[in-house]
Design an enzyme around this catalytic site. Structure first.
Site, PDB file in Angstrom:
ATOM      1  N   ASP A  24       0.824  -0.938  -0.031  1.00 52.29           N
ATOM      2  CA  ASP A  24       0.031  -0.117  -0.143  1.00 52.29           C
ATOM      3  C   ASP A  24       1.251   1.210   0.298  1.00 52.29           C
ATOM      4  O   ASP A  24       2.217   1.245   0.974  1.00 52.29           O
ATOM      5  CB  ASP A  24      -0.647  -0.406   1.354  1.00 52.29           C
ATOM      6  CG  ASP A  24      -1.763   0.989   1.307  1.00 52.29           C
ATOM      7  OD1 ASP A  24      -2.570   1.427  -0.103  1.00 52.29           O
ATOM      8  OD2 ASP A  24      -2.344   1.351   2.455  1.00 52.29           O
ATOM      9  N   GLU A  70      -2.088   5.846  -8.680  1.00 44.40           N
ATOM     10  CA  GLU A  70      -2.885   7.222  -7.311  1.00 44.40           C
ATOM     11  C   GLU A  70      -2.496   8.232  -8.506  1.00 44.40           C
ATOM     12  O   GLU A  70      -1.388   9.157  -8.505  1.00 44.40           O
ATOM     13  CB  GLU A  70      -2.198   7.440  -6.438  1.00 44.40           C
ATOM     14  CG  GLU A  70      -3.571   8.445  -5.884  1.00 44.40           C
ATOM     15  CD  GLU A  70      -3.704   8.692  -4.416  1.00 44.40           C
ATOM     16  OE1 GLU A  70      -3.557   7.172  -3.635  1.00 44.40           O
ATOM     17  OE2 GLU A  70      -3.196   9.790  -3.291  1.00 44.40           O
ATOM     18  N   ASN A 101      -8.163   1.053   6.760  1.00 44.17           N
ATOM     19  CA  ASN A 101      -7.837   0.849   7.648  1.00 44.17           C
ATOM     20  C   ASN A 101      -7.964   1.570   9.132  1.00 44.17           C
ATOM     21  O   ASN A 101      -8.063   0.527   9.699  1.00 44.17           O
ATOM     22  CB  ASN A 101      -6.780   1.794   7.335  1.00 44.17           C
ATOM     23  CG  ASN A 101      -4.426   1.233   7.950  1.00 44.17           C
ATOM     24  OD1 ASN A 101      -5.030   0.135   8.605  1.00 44.17           O
ATOM     25  ND2 ASN A 101      -4.143   2.407   8.483  1.00 44.17           N
ATOM     26  N   GLY A 137     -11.153   4.752   3.114  1.00 47.33           N
ATOM     27  CA  GLY A 137     -12.675   4.417   3.674  1.00 47.33           C
ATOM     28  C   GLY A 137     -13.239   4.634   4.603  1.00 47.33           C
ATOM     29  O   GLY A 137     -14.788   4.482   4.954  1.00 47.33           O
ATOM     30  N   HIS A 171      -8.305  10.338   4.224  1.00 46.98           N
ATOM     31  CA  HIS A 171      -7.039   9.141   5.169  1.00 46.98           C
ATOM     32  C   HIS A 171      -7.431   9.202   6.091  1.00 46.98           C
ATOM     33  O   HIS A 171      -7.078  10.354   6.941  1.00 46.98           O
ATOM     34  CB  HIS A 171      -6.132   9.139   4.616  1.00 46.98           C
ATOM     35  CG  HIS A 171      -5.621   8.530   3.092  1.00 46.98           C
ATOM     36  ND1 HIS A 171      -4.280   8.798   2.468  1.00 46.98           N
ATOM     37  CD2 HIS A 171      -5.573   6.485   2.494  1.00 46.98           C
ATOM     38  CE1 HIS A 171      -5.393   7.912   1.112  1.00 46.98           C
ATOM     39  NE2 HIS A 171      -4.908   6.433   1.873  1.00 46.98           N
ATOM     40  N   GLY A 172      -7.716   8.271   7.022  1.00 42.93           N
ATOM     41  CA  GLY A 172      -8.147   8.216   8.503  1.00 42.93           C
ATOM     42  C   GLY A 172      -9.611   8.639   8.819  1.00 42.93           C
ATOM     43  O   GLY A 172     -10.580   8.549   8.001  1.00 42.93           O
TER      44      GLY A 172
HETATM   45  P1  13P Z   1      -8.909   4.850   5.864  1.00 38.25           P
HETATM   46  O1  13P Z   1      -7.498   4.698   7.287  1.00 38.25           O
HETATM   47  O2  13P Z   1      -9.374   6.088   6.053  1.00 38.25           O
HETATM   48  O3  13P Z   1      -8.939   3.580   6.380  1.00 38.25           O
HETATM   49  O4  13P Z   1      -7.561   4.590   4.669  1.00 38.25           O
HETATM   50  C1  13P Z   1      -7.516   3.871   4.376  1.00 38.25           C
HETATM   51  C2  13P Z   1      -5.830   3.455   3.125  1.00 38.25           C
HETATM   52  O5  13P Z   1      -6.563   4.037   1.635  1.00 38.25           O
HETATM   53  C3  13P Z   1      -5.088   2.786   2.885  1.00 38.25           C
HETATM   54  O6  13P Z   1      -4.628   3.060   2.130  1.00 38.25           O
END
Ligand code: 13P
Length: 278
Positions: free
Chosen positions: A84, A136, A231, A209, A179-180
């Site tokens: 990732d 990306e 995540n 997500g 993210h987060g």
């Molecule tokens: P989140 O931490 O918002 O779930 O994002 C995860 C992600 O996009 C990992 O590449």
């Protein structure tokens, strides 16, 4: 079975379904996610960040761990081990050499042409290796503590050009997520998702997500997202569960009991997300 993500994502795109990438941090995380996806009989992408790889000891440790769990737990569902946010060609090379089935190269902060040139190098590396490549374009937002950085959504023409030049297998476009865990209202551009998904042959990936309601995840799927990365939601659920357990069980010292008190929470998040496909 261990596979690259290409076939599973193309199949999901055709069926308007989502494949989830769940990020892993350690043996326990991996085991819980594998067991739950096996029970639900769904394919899964195990995402590993470079910092998680460092934490676990290295690229070979991660692949040995995942491959051994798939074998010893007799996991029959399709599993893809995916780097990732690879931050360099070298990082992707190390992942491929260690046996990862898929890599993401993230050069989204670079100017478009530079991004393309670096992604092409990774596509070249992955060629003939049965490894899929995600990249990306655009800049995603990020939430750290209470500080929200807003990103810039991907432009359709740039995205089309990016995919056709690089020949990547899936594309992560910035469409308004962060993210987060961000619980405020996000401006997800569903029209952009629809436009991209209907114009592109390759699957579209949604990063960030976590913190999105199941309704929003479904709307993203219906608009044409094929892969959703999760995540932080799992981290939050696991931590909450362990903290509660420790509050009630101050005398416990067995790490298996402490860490294990969060297992069901991990599995519940995995199941809840996967069920949007029902
Ligand atoms: P989140 O931490 O918002 O779930 O994002 C995860 C992600 O996009 C990992 O590449």
């Amino acid at each position: 079975m261990l596979v690259n993500s290409k076939k599973m994502l193309l199949k999901a795109k055709k069926q308007n379904q989502v494949v989830f990438q769940f990020n892993i941090n350690n043996l326990e995380w991996t085991k819980c996610i594998l067991e739950e996806c096996e029970a639900l009989k769904v394919p899964v992408i195990l995402g590993v960040s470079e910092s998680a790889i460092k934490y676990m000891g290295g690229y070979n440790v991660v692949s040995a761990l995942v491959f051994s769990l798939v074998s010893d737990l007799e996991i029959k569902t399709d599993v893809c081990l995916h780097l990732d946010h690879g931050s360099s060609v070298e990082s992707c090379r190390l992942a491929i050499e260690a046996g990862f089935n898929s890599v993401m190269i993230d050069m989204s902060k670079k100017p478009l042409q530079e991004n393309i040139e670096i992604v092409k190098e990774v596509v070249e590396l992955a060629k003939n290796q049965d490894v899929s490549v995600e990249a990306e374009i655009g800049s995603m937002g990020k939430i750290t503590g209470s500080n929200l950085e807003i990103g810039t959504n991907t432009k359709k023409e740039d995205c089309m050009y990016f995919v056709s030049e690089t020949k990547i297998d899936s594309v992560a476009a910035a469409v308004g997520t962060v993210h987060g865990i961000y619980r405020g209202k996000l401006n997800i551009d569903y029209d952009l998702i629809k436009d991209l998904a209907s114009s592109l042959k390759v699957p579209l990936v949604l990063h960030g997500g976590s913190g999105l309601s199941l309704e929003v995840l479904k709307k993203c799927r219906d608009a044409g997202i094929t892969k959703i990365n999760i995540n932080s939601d799992i981290q939050e659920a696991w931590s909450k569960s362990v903290k509660e357990y420790l509050k009630e069980n101050k005398e416990v010292i067995d790490p298996r009991k402490v860490i294990g008190s969060g297992f069901q929470a991990i599995k519940d998040v995995v199941r809840e997300k996967i069920n949007i496909n029902k």
